[in-house]
Design a protein around this motif. Structure first.
Motif, PDB file in Angstrom:
ATOM      1  N   PRO A  50       0.844  -1.210   0.000  1.00 19.05           N
ATOM      2  CA  PRO A  50       0.000   0.000   0.000  1.00 19.05           C
ATOM      3  C   PRO A  50       0.874   1.252   0.000  1.00 19.05           C
ATOM      4  O   PRO A  50       1.941   1.271   0.618  1.00 19.05           O
ATOM      5  CB  PRO A  50      -0.803  -0.121   1.299  1.00 19.05           C
ATOM      6  CG  PRO A  50      -0.766  -1.574   1.646  1.00 19.05           C
ATOM      7  CD  PRO A  50       0.567  -2.066   1.162  1.00 19.05           C
ATOM      8  N   TRP A  53       0.608   7.447   0.782  1.00 21.84           N
ATOM      9  CA  TRP A  53      -0.472   8.404   0.600  1.00 21.84           C
ATOM     10  C   TRP A  53      -1.838   7.750   0.742  1.00 21.84           C
ATOM     11  O   TRP A  53      -1.977   6.535   0.588  1.00 21.84           O
ATOM     12  CB  TRP A  53      -0.370   9.043  -0.795  1.00 21.84           C
ATOM     13  CG  TRP A  53       0.720  10.050  -0.909  1.00 21.84           C
ATOM     14  CD1 TRP A  53       1.116  10.943   0.029  1.00 21.84           C
ATOM     15  CD2 TRP A  53       1.549  10.276  -2.054  1.00 21.84           C
ATOM     16  NE1 TRP A  53       2.143  11.720  -0.451  1.00 21.84           N
ATOM     17  CE2 TRP A  53       2.430  11.333  -1.737  1.00 21.84           C
ATOM     18  CE3 TRP A  53       1.634   9.697  -3.318  1.00 21.84           C
ATOM     19  CZ2 TRP A  53       3.375  11.823  -2.617  1.00 21.84           C
ATOM     20  CZ3 TRP A  53       2.584  10.187  -4.196  1.00 21.84           C
ATOM     21  CH2 TRP A  53       3.443  11.230  -3.852  1.00 21.84           C
ATOM     22  N   ARG A  54      -2.834   8.554   0.990  1.00 22.96           N
ATOM     23  CA  ARG A  54      -4.219   8.094   1.059  1.00 22.96           C
ATOM     24  C   ARG A  54      -4.986   8.655  -0.134  1.00 22.96           C
ATOM     25  O   ARG A  54      -4.904   9.856  -0.421  1.00 22.96           O
ATOM     26  CB  ARG A  54      -4.879   8.547   2.369  1.00 22.96           C
ATOM     27  CG  ARG A  54      -4.277   7.909   3.622  1.00 22.96           C
ATOM     28  CD  ARG A  54      -4.958   8.448   4.878  1.00 22.96           C
ATOM     29  NE  ARG A  54      -4.314   7.945   6.094  1.00 22.96           N
ATOM     30  CZ  ARG A  54      -4.615   8.365   7.320  1.00 22.96           C
ATOM     31  NH1 ARG A  54      -5.536   9.325   7.482  1.00 22.96           N
ATOM     32  NH2 ARG A  54      -3.984   7.855   8.363  1.00 22.96           N
ATOM     33  N   PHE A  55      -5.729   7.800  -0.783  1.00 26.21           N
ATOM     34  CA  PHE A  55      -6.472   8.217  -1.975  1.00 26.21           C
ATOM     35  C   PHE A  55      -7.973   8.170  -1.704  1.00 26.21           C
ATOM     36  O   PHE A  55      -8.686   7.269  -2.147  1.00 26.21           O
ATOM     37  CB  PHE A  55      -6.099   7.319  -3.159  1.00 26.21           C
ATOM     38  CG  PHE A  55      -4.689   7.539  -3.635  1.00 26.21           C
ATOM     39  CD1 PHE A  55      -4.397   8.553  -4.533  1.00 26.21           C
ATOM     40  CD2 PHE A  55      -3.650   6.747  -3.167  1.00 26.21           C
ATOM     41  CE1 PHE A  55      -3.094   8.774  -4.958  1.00 26.21           C
ATOM     42  CE2 PHE A  55      -2.348   6.948  -3.597  1.00 26.21           C
ATOM     43  CZ  PHE A  55      -2.070   7.965  -4.485  1.00 26.21           C
ATOM     44  N   SER A  56      -8.417   9.159  -0.963  1.00 29.23           N
ATOM     45  CA  SER A  56      -9.846   9.346  -0.726  1.00 29.23           C
ATOM     46  C   SER A  56     -10.128  10.844  -0.790  1.00 29.23           C
ATOM     47  O   SER A  56      -9.291  11.665  -0.396  1.00 29.23           O
ATOM     48  CB  SER A  56     -10.281   8.769   0.623  1.00 29.23           C
ATOM     49  OG  SER A  56      -9.531   9.328   1.688  1.00 29.23           O
ATOM     50  N   ASP A  60      -9.285  14.755   5.536  1.00 31.08           N
ATOM     51  CA  ASP A  60      -8.355  13.950   6.336  1.00 31.08           C
ATOM     52  C   ASP A  60      -7.244  13.367   5.467  1.00 31.08           C
ATOM     53  O   ASP A  60      -6.062  13.370   5.849  1.00 31.08           O
ATOM     54  CB  ASP A  60      -9.112  12.816   7.039  1.00 31.08           C
ATOM     55  CG  ASP A  60     -10.008  13.324   8.157  1.00 31.08           C
ATOM     56  OD1 ASP A  60      -9.788  14.460   8.618  1.00 31.08           O
ATOM     57  OD2 ASP A  60     -10.928  12.581   8.567  1.00 31.08           O
ATOM     58  N   ALA A  61      -7.621  12.855   4.292  1.00 31.97           N
ATOM     59  CA  ALA A  61      -6.619  12.306   3.372  1.00 31.97           C
ATOM     60  C   ALA A  61      -5.690  13.404   2.881  1.00 31.97           C
ATOM     61  O   ALA A  61      -4.474  13.204   2.789  1.00 31.97           O
ATOM     62  CB  ALA A  61      -7.312  11.622   2.190  1.00 31.97           C
ATOM     63  N   HIS A  64      -3.254  14.251   5.661  1.00 32.61           N
ATOM     64  CA  HIS A  64      -2.283  13.159   5.795  1.00 32.61           C
ATOM     65  C   HIS A  64      -1.237  13.236   4.688  1.00 32.61           C
ATOM     66  O   HIS A  64      -0.027  13.112   4.954  1.00 32.61           O
ATOM     67  CB  HIS A  64      -3.002  11.812   5.736  1.00 32.61           C
ATOM     68  CG  HIS A  64      -2.084  10.642   5.621  1.00 32.61           C
ATOM     69  ND1 HIS A  64      -1.465  10.061   6.719  1.00 32.61           N
ATOM     70  CD2 HIS A  64      -1.662   9.931   4.534  1.00 32.61           C
ATOM     71  CE1 HIS A  64      -0.703   9.064   6.312  1.00 32.61           C
ATOM     72  NE2 HIS A  64      -0.802   8.956   4.999  1.00 32.61           N
ATOM     73  N   ASN A  65      -1.674  13.443   3.455  1.00 34.01           N
ATOM     74  CA  ASN A  65      -0.737  13.515   2.328  1.00 34.01           C
ATOM     75  C   ASN A  65       0.191  14.716   2.453  1.00 34.01           C
ATOM     76  O   ASN A  65       1.364  14.651   2.061  1.00 34.01           O
ATOM     77  CB  ASN A  65      -1.521  13.580   1.013  1.00 34.01           C
ATOM     78  CG  ASN A  65      -2.327  12.321   0.765  1.00 34.01           C
ATOM     79  OD1 ASN A  65      -1.994  11.249   1.276  1.00 34.01           O
ATOM     80  ND2 ASN A  65      -3.387  12.432  -0.022  1.00 34.01           N
ATOM     81  N   SER A  86       5.162   0.342  -4.269  1.00 34.04           N
ATOM     82  CA  SER A  86       3.728   0.610  -4.209  1.00 34.04           C
ATOM     83  C   SER A  86       3.201   0.992  -5.588  1.00 34.04           C
ATOM     84  O   SER A  86       3.960   1.114  -6.554  1.00 34.04           O
ATOM     85  CB  SER A  86       3.444   1.744  -3.216  1.00 34.04           C
ATOM     86  OG  SER A  86       3.799   3.002  -3.781  1.00 34.04           O
ATOM     87  N   GLU A 165      -9.896   8.052  -6.120  1.00 37.92           N
ATOM     88  CA  GLU A 165     -10.019   6.690  -5.596  1.00 37.92           C
ATOM     89  C   GLU A 165      -9.307   5.670  -6.470  1.00 37.92           C
ATOM     90  O   GLU A 165      -8.874   4.629  -5.983  1.00 37.92           O
ATOM     91  CB  GLU A 165     -11.497   6.335  -5.446  1.00 37.92           C
ATOM     92  CG  GLU A 165     -12.189   7.130  -4.328  1.00 37.92           C
ATOM     93  CD  GLU A 165     -13.671   6.833  -4.231  1.00 37.92           C
ATOM     94  OE1 GLU A 165     -14.211   6.190  -5.169  1.00 37.92           O
ATOM     95  OE2 GLU A 165     -14.291   7.234  -3.219  1.00 37.92           O
TER      96      GLU A 165
END
Length: 267
Positions: A50, A53-56, A60-61, A64-65, A86, A165
């Motif tokens: 994974p 980074w967060r992909f949403s 919050d994402a 975080h990024n 990844s 996403e």
């Protein structure tokens, strides 16, 4: 958009066909080609981890990024280099270069394609200086997107959510753009075009656009800054001609001489 390396849909960059490869070795039976395909097919890739980074599509994402980018002074290239195993790693959609080279190494664009797989693609852009760049970014933030995107905000948001996403776009806070080296901003728009479904019925489809030709206070858009001499020429060779003639022959042979003449004039 940014002048730093990034990883686009590489499958649109290099189209390699059996016909074009065989042209490079017509004096012998292409056993190398069959063997190269077998080797590529047999190679087993390891599972990807994974990404950091967060992909949403949420704040919050984005926050975080931003923290991940802050650890590398907001340098996207360095952040990607920390995620080599990844899905965001350069060339992660493909098998390793050393596996592909026996098959694709004879193609005239292989060296350029290999560079993209290993280091990411890059826009060859003229620099406009940090002062002008910062001014353009602020102007872009103040102005916002095109009217078509504002009017159809919910539709565009749905489309951008899908992009994020799927990992095609990275959500970040607006206030860190100034800190990202070589960053540039293009306004979003929305256009409606006719298309057809699987039954041949004409339907209207919305398409998001990134207006790289829009100029802010510096007067220079991203497209204006492109160094054309450093772009890879777009070449259409005998493969395209062969495919077109084959499709025309499957319909009728009566128009072939006329169409072939027109095709040669066009090419």
């Amino acid at each position: 958009p940014t002048e730093l390396p990034f990883c686009p849909a590489l499958t649109n960059y290099l189209i390699i066909t059996l016909y074009s490869l065989l042209l490079l070795d017509t004096t012998t039976h292409p056993q190398w080609f069959v063997q190269a395909i077998r080797q590529v097919k047999a190679f087993q890739c390891h599972a990807l981890h994974p990404p950091l980074w967060r992909f949403s599509f949420d704040s919050d994402a984005a926050t975080h990024n931003a923290r991940i980018l802050q650890c590398v002074n907001f340098d996207i290239h360095r952040a990607i280099s920390l995620q080599t195993d990844s899905i965001v790693a350069y060339g992660s959609e493909f098998k390793p270069v050393h596996v592909l080279e026996p098959l694709l190494g004879r193609h005239p664009l292989w060296s350029a394609f290999r560079s993209i797989l290993e280091h990411g693609a890059a826009y060859p852009l003229r620099d406009i200086g940090n002062a002008s760049r910062s001014q353009d970014i602020q102007d872009a933030i103040t102005r916002g997107n095109h009217k078509s995107a504002i009017i159809n905000f919910n539709l565009l948001k749905s489309m951008m959510t899908t992009e994020v996403e799927f990992g095609y776009a990275l959500p970040i806070p607006i206030d860190i753009i100034h800190q990202m080296p070589h960053a540039a901003v293009a306004p979003l728009g929305l256009v409606f075009q006719d298309t057809i479904d699987e039954f041949g019925t004409v339907k209207v489809k919305a398409r998001a656009t990134h207006d790289q030709s829009f100029a802010f206070l510096s007067g220079l858009s991203v497209n204006d800054r492109v160094i054309h001499d450093q772009l890879i020429p777009c070449q259409y060779g005998h493969c395209l001609l062969c495919i077109l003639e084959k499709n025309i022959l499957s319909c009728t042979t009566l128009l072939l001489p006329v169409v072939s003449s027109l095709m040669f004039e066009f090419l």
